[in-house]
Design a protein around this motif. Structure first.
Motif, PDB file in Angstrom:
ATOM      1  N   PHE A 168     -37.201  75.995 -59.509  1.00 36.33           N
ATOM      2  CA  PHE A 168     -36.186  74.402 -59.296  1.00 36.33           C
ATOM      3  C   PHE A 168     -36.510  73.499 -60.622  1.00 36.33           C
ATOM      4  O   PHE A 168     -37.515  73.754 -60.818  1.00 36.33           O
ATOM      5  CB  PHE A 168     -37.040  74.326 -58.017  1.00 36.33           C
ATOM      6  CG  PHE A 168     -36.648  74.442 -57.239  1.00 36.33           C
ATOM      7  CD1 PHE A 168     -35.849  73.653 -56.039  1.00 36.33           C
ATOM      8  CD2 PHE A 168     -37.245  75.860 -55.853  1.00 36.33           C
ATOM      9  CE1 PHE A 168     -35.736  74.405 -54.405  1.00 36.33           C
ATOM     10  CE2 PHE A 168     -37.092  75.714 -54.553  1.00 36.33           C
ATOM     11  CZ  PHE A 168     -36.588  74.987 -54.124  1.00 36.33           C
ATOM     12  N   GLU A 169     -35.722  72.472 -60.834  1.00 39.53           N
ATOM     13  CA  GLU A 169     -35.688  71.429 -61.743  1.00 39.53           C
ATOM     14  C   GLU A 169     -35.318  69.842 -61.498  1.00 39.53           C
ATOM     15  O   GLU A 169     -35.306  70.022 -60.424  1.00 39.53           O
ATOM     16  CB  GLU A 169     -34.876  71.463 -62.604  1.00 39.53           C
ATOM     17  CG  GLU A 169     -34.718  71.095 -64.209  1.00 39.53           C
ATOM     18  CD  GLU A 169     -33.767  71.660 -65.214  1.00 39.53           C
ATOM     19  OE1 GLU A 169     -32.301  72.165 -64.168  1.00 39.53           O
ATOM     20  OE2 GLU A 169     -33.522  71.347 -66.481  1.00 39.53           O
ATOM     21  N   HIS A 170     -36.398  69.222 -62.145  1.00 39.84           N
ATOM     22  CA  HIS A 170     -35.846  67.186 -62.689  1.00 39.84           C
ATOM     23  C   HIS A 170     -35.969  67.341 -63.424  1.00 39.84           C
ATOM     24  O   HIS A 170     -36.548  67.721 -64.323  1.00 39.84           O
ATOM     25  CB  HIS A 170     -37.603  67.243 -61.505  1.00 39.84           C
ATOM     26  CG  HIS A 170     -37.645  67.097 -60.497  1.00 39.84           C
ATOM     27  ND1 HIS A 170     -36.012  66.065 -59.487  1.00 39.84           N
ATOM     28  CD2 HIS A 170     -37.874  67.401 -58.989  1.00 39.84           C
ATOM     29  CE1 HIS A 170     -35.448  66.549 -58.364  1.00 39.84           C
ATOM     30  NE2 HIS A 170     -36.702  66.158 -57.995  1.00 39.84           N
ATOM     31  N   GLY A 197     -28.855  64.343 -67.535  1.00 43.06           N
ATOM     32  CA  GLY A 197     -29.876  64.375 -66.386  1.00 43.06           C
ATOM     33  C   GLY A 197     -29.843  66.055 -66.254  1.00 43.06           C
ATOM     34  O   GLY A 197     -27.938  66.312 -65.440  1.00 43.06           O
ATOM     35  N   ASP A 198     -30.614  66.921 -65.973  1.00 40.26           N
ATOM     36  CA  ASP A 198     -30.682  68.102 -65.419  1.00 40.26           C
ATOM     37  C   ASP A 198     -31.254  68.584 -64.762  1.00 40.26           C
ATOM     38  O   ASP A 198     -32.955  68.369 -64.386  1.00 40.26           O
ATOM     39  CB  ASP A 198     -31.059  68.446 -67.096  1.00 40.26           C
ATOM     40  CG  ASP A 198     -31.445  69.642 -67.178  1.00 40.26           C
ATOM     41  OD1 ASP A 198     -30.334  70.927 -65.971  1.00 40.26           O
ATOM     42  OD2 ASP A 198     -31.459  70.951 -67.713  1.00 40.26           O
ATOM     43  N   THR A 199     -31.114  69.652 -62.976  1.00 37.15           N
ATOM     44  CA  THR A 199     -32.011  69.270 -62.177  1.00 37.15           C
ATOM     45  C   THR A 199     -30.874  70.710 -61.251  1.00 37.15           C
ATOM     46  O   THR A 199     -30.119  70.847 -61.401  1.00 37.15           O
ATOM     47  CB  THR A 199     -31.539  67.911 -61.281  1.00 37.15           C
ATOM     48  OG1 THR A 199     -32.619  68.022 -59.838  1.00 37.15           O
ATOM     49  CG2 THR A 199     -30.098  67.800 -60.759  1.00 37.15           C
ATOM     50  N   ILE A 209     -39.150  70.193 -65.838  1.00 34.49           N
ATOM     51  CA  ILE A 209     -39.817  71.014 -65.256  1.00 34.49           C
ATOM     52  C   ILE A 209     -39.220  72.076 -64.573  1.00 34.49           C
ATOM     53  O   ILE A 209     -38.162  71.635 -64.035  1.00 34.49           O
ATOM     54  CB  ILE A 209     -41.257  70.914 -64.606  1.00 34.49           C
ATOM     55  CG1 ILE A 209     -41.790  69.656 -65.932  1.00 34.49           C
ATOM     56  CG2 ILE A 209     -41.835  72.178 -64.370  1.00 34.49           C
ATOM     57  CD1 ILE A 209     -43.298  68.947 -65.478  1.00 34.49           C
ATOM     58  N   GLU A 210     -38.301  73.536 -64.951  1.00 32.65           N
ATOM     59  CA  GLU A 210     -37.597  74.291 -64.730  1.00 32.65           C
ATOM     60  C   GLU A 210     -38.421  75.110 -63.920  1.00 32.65           C
ATOM     61  O   GLU A 210     -37.845  76.726 -65.045  1.00 32.65           O
ATOM     62  CB  GLU A 210     -37.039  73.833 -65.336  1.00 32.65           C
ATOM     63  CG  GLU A 210     -36.302  74.050 -66.302  1.00 32.65           C
ATOM     64  CD  GLU A 210     -35.233  73.649 -66.783  1.00 32.65           C
ATOM     65  OE1 GLU A 210     -34.420  74.807 -66.391  1.00 32.65           O
ATOM     66  OE2 GLU A 210     -35.126  73.172 -68.140  1.00 32.65           O
ATOM     67  N   PRO A 211     -39.424  75.776 -63.265  1.00 33.64           N
ATOM     68  CA  PRO A 211     -40.267  77.228 -63.215  1.00 33.64           C
ATOM     69  C   PRO A 211     -39.393  77.473 -62.085  1.00 33.64           C
ATOM     70  O   PRO A 211     -38.642  77.775 -61.679  1.00 33.64           O
ATOM     71  CB  PRO A 211     -41.583  76.852 -62.178  1.00 33.64           C
ATOM     72  CG  PRO A 211     -41.555  75.056 -61.594  1.00 33.64           C
ATOM     73  CD  PRO A 211     -40.080  74.778 -62.873  1.00 33.64           C
ATOM     74  N   ILE A 241     -28.143  76.421 -58.019  1.00 33.09           N
ATOM     75  CA  ILE A 241     -27.310  75.276 -58.629  1.00 33.09           C
ATOM     76  C   ILE A 241     -28.059  74.683 -59.016  1.00 33.09           C
ATOM     77  O   ILE A 241     -28.592  74.080 -59.023  1.00 33.09           O
ATOM     78  CB  ILE A 241     -26.453  75.302 -57.068  1.00 33.09           C
ATOM     79  CG1 ILE A 241     -25.727  76.165 -56.715  1.00 33.09           C
ATOM     80  CG2 ILE A 241     -25.518  73.443 -58.009  1.00 33.09           C
ATOM     81  CD1 ILE A 241     -25.312  75.808 -55.647  1.00 33.09           C
ATOM     82  N   ASP A 242     -27.469  74.879 -60.936  1.00 34.85           N
ATOM     83  CA  ASP A 242     -28.519  73.633 -61.808  1.00 34.85           C
ATOM     84  C   ASP A 242     -27.081  73.223 -62.655  1.00 34.85           C
ATOM     85  O   ASP A 242     -26.641  73.578 -63.065  1.00 34.85           O
ATOM     86  CB  ASP A 242     -28.362  74.582 -62.846  1.00 34.85           C
ATOM     87  CG  ASP A 242     -29.540  74.142 -63.963  1.00 34.85           C
ATOM     88  OD1 ASP A 242     -29.405  72.559 -63.936  1.00 34.85           O
ATOM     89  OD2 ASP A 242     -30.813  75.113 -64.343  1.00 34.85           O
ATOM     90  N   VAL A 243     -27.653  71.925 -61.774  1.00 33.76           N
ATOM     91  CA  VAL A 243     -26.304  70.270 -61.801  1.00 33.76           C
ATOM     92  C   VAL A 243     -26.742  70.062 -63.959  1.00 33.76           C
ATOM     93  O   VAL A 243     -28.335  69.388 -63.923  1.00 33.76           O
ATOM     94  CB  VAL A 243     -25.579  69.733 -61.094  1.00 33.76           C
ATOM     95  CG1 VAL A 243     -25.632  68.203 -61.892  1.00 33.76           C
ATOM     96  CG2 VAL A 243     -25.464  70.367 -60.265  1.00 33.76           C
ATOM     97  N   THR A 244     -26.154  69.802 -64.800  1.00 32.38           N
ATOM     98  CA  THR A 244     -26.298  68.849 -66.066  1.00 32.38           C
ATOM     99  C   THR A 244     -25.684  67.892 -66.354  1.00 32.38           C
ATOM    100  O   THR A 244     -24.022  67.984 -66.464  1.00 32.38           O
ATOM    101  CB  THR A 244     -26.683  69.438 -67.331  1.00 32.38           C
ATOM    102  OG1 THR A 244     -27.930  70.755 -67.018  1.00 32.38           O
ATOM    103  CG2 THR A 244     -27.489  68.271 -67.461  1.00 32.38           C
ATOM    104  N   LEU A 245     -25.582  66.391 -65.698  1.00 32.82           N
ATOM    105  CA  LEU A 245     -24.460  65.581 -66.039  1.00 32.82           C
ATOM    106  C   LEU A 245     -24.770  64.477 -67.294  1.00 32.82           C
ATOM    107  O   LEU A 245     -25.441  64.512 -67.859  1.00 32.82           O
ATOM    108  CB  LEU A 245     -24.633  65.115 -65.324  1.00 32.82           C
ATOM    109  CG  LEU A 245     -23.240  63.918 -64.763  1.00 32.82           C
ATOM    110  CD1 LEU A 245     -23.164  63.621 -62.946  1.00 32.82           C
ATOM    111  CD2 LEU A 245     -23.797  62.075 -64.985  1.00 32.82           C
TER     112      LEU A 245
HETATM  113 CO    CO Z   1     -31.090  72.885 -65.996  1.00 36.55          CO
END
Ligand code: CO
Ligand code: MF3
Ligand code: CO
Length: 317
Positions: free
Chosen positions: A284-286, A157-159, A253-255, A146-150
């Motif tokens: 996973f992304e931060h 912010g993207d995680t 970073i989102e390998p 699940i890739d959330v960007t707000l």
């Molecule tokens: Co993302």
């Protein structure tokens, strides 16, 4: 010195079967409205973000706004994880993320970005990234990113996290755990003055040690006032990625790691990226900022936690 054989592209050491049954496209629900009072990003009207023009380094004001956007994105990802259930559709995840984002005063950045029709990306099993939420119910044994960007106060912010549902096979559990570890090693490699390729080098060598592939077609990116800015962060070792990391730079970073070969195929929707061999993949992304000491995660809650730490075990609901 002895000449070493040139190494080819990484190959899975262990032969894992393709994910079965394969993920197939479902039906999309009608568009979800965003209330008038929510501030929209510049691309929301036309879908076109235009050329990237922003600086690679944030002002203190932008950074303060990004801490807030990052914190809210982290909260929304946790809400999504708490509501995951076997049998729910990925469209229901979209509804939950859409509502949790708006409740916090944010705009769901994916909605309308280059014509993307939904508020979050949901990527199941062999889907690498950019899966569009639809009528497919989640099955026992699935893994789902699940890739959330707000977007709020002019910044994003993207995680993302990969969640496991019910009885997940051992290979998939190992894939998910080592992809999470790969992100942490990539983050740990960040220090001002180093070239950006230190990140991909750390990630790729970890993946190799575990017999996992690294997707090359999708990379981390500069982020701030723009969703995707000029800065590029490969997740494999790229000799040419020599841009120096600088204090105040913000990027993701989102390998994406794979159980089989990392080659990509695209669905006809022109968004959904899947592994060509049908084997599973995790991500996973931060969102991060470069500090004097290294990197600080912006996509964490007020007490410094995130979905990555809260959902390390399969969800049994
Ligand atoms: Co993302
Ligand atoms: N959140 C994704 C990323 O990590 C981008 C999604 S773009 C969308 O960069 F349009 F598919 F939402
Ligand atoms: Co991103």
């Amino acid at each position: 010195m002895a000449k070493r054989k040139r190494q080819g592209s990484p190959r899975a050491v262990i032969d894992v079967p393709p994910s079965d049954p394969p993920v197939r496209p479902g039906l999309l629900s009608p568009p979800r409205p965003v209330p008038r009072h929510i501030e929209r990003p510049p691309y929301a009207r036309t879908g076109d973000p235009g050329p990237s023009v922003s600086s690679l380094v944030r002002t203190p004001e932008e950074l303060a706004a990004m801490r807030r956007a990052g914190r809210l994105a982290a909260e929304v990802l946790i809400v999504a994880g708490e509501n995951l259930r076997v049998g729910m559709t990925t469209d229901e995840i979209d509804r939950i993320v859409h509502e949790a984002t708006i409740e916090r005063g944010g705009y769901p950045s994916p909605l309308g970005y280059r014509g993307y029709p939904k508020s979050v990306c949901t990527s199941v099993n062999e889907v690498i990234c950019h899966g569009i939420p639809d009528s497919r119910p989640l099955a026992d044994g699935d893994i789902v990113n699940i890739d959330v960007t707000l977007y709020i106060d002019g910044v994003h912010g993207d995680t993302s996290a990969t969640f496991m549902l019910g009885d997940v096979d051992e290979h998939s559990q190992r894939l998910v755990a080592e992809t999470r570890n790969a992100l942490e090693l990539g983050i740990a490699a960040v220090r001002p003055g180093a070239p950006v390729n230190v990140i991909g080098r750390a990630i790729e060598s970890h993946a190799r040690r575990h017999g996992l592939g690294v997707v090359r077609e999708f990379i981390g990116h500069g982020i701030g006032t723009e969703f995707h800015s000029r800065l590029q962060i490969p997740h494999y070792h790229d000799r040419r990625a020599t841009t120096r990391l600088e204090e105040g730079m913000t990027f993701t970073i989102e390998p994406m790691l794979t159980l089989g070969r990392p080659d990509v195929a695209m669905w006809d929707d022109e968004w959904t990226a899947v592994t060509l061999d049908g084997r599973r993949t995790a991500q996973f992304e931060h969102t991060l900022v470069v500090t004097p000491e290294g990197a600080e995660k912006l996509t964490v809650t007020a007490d410094g936690t995130c979905a990555h730490e809260l959902f390390t075990e399969p969800v049994r609901r």
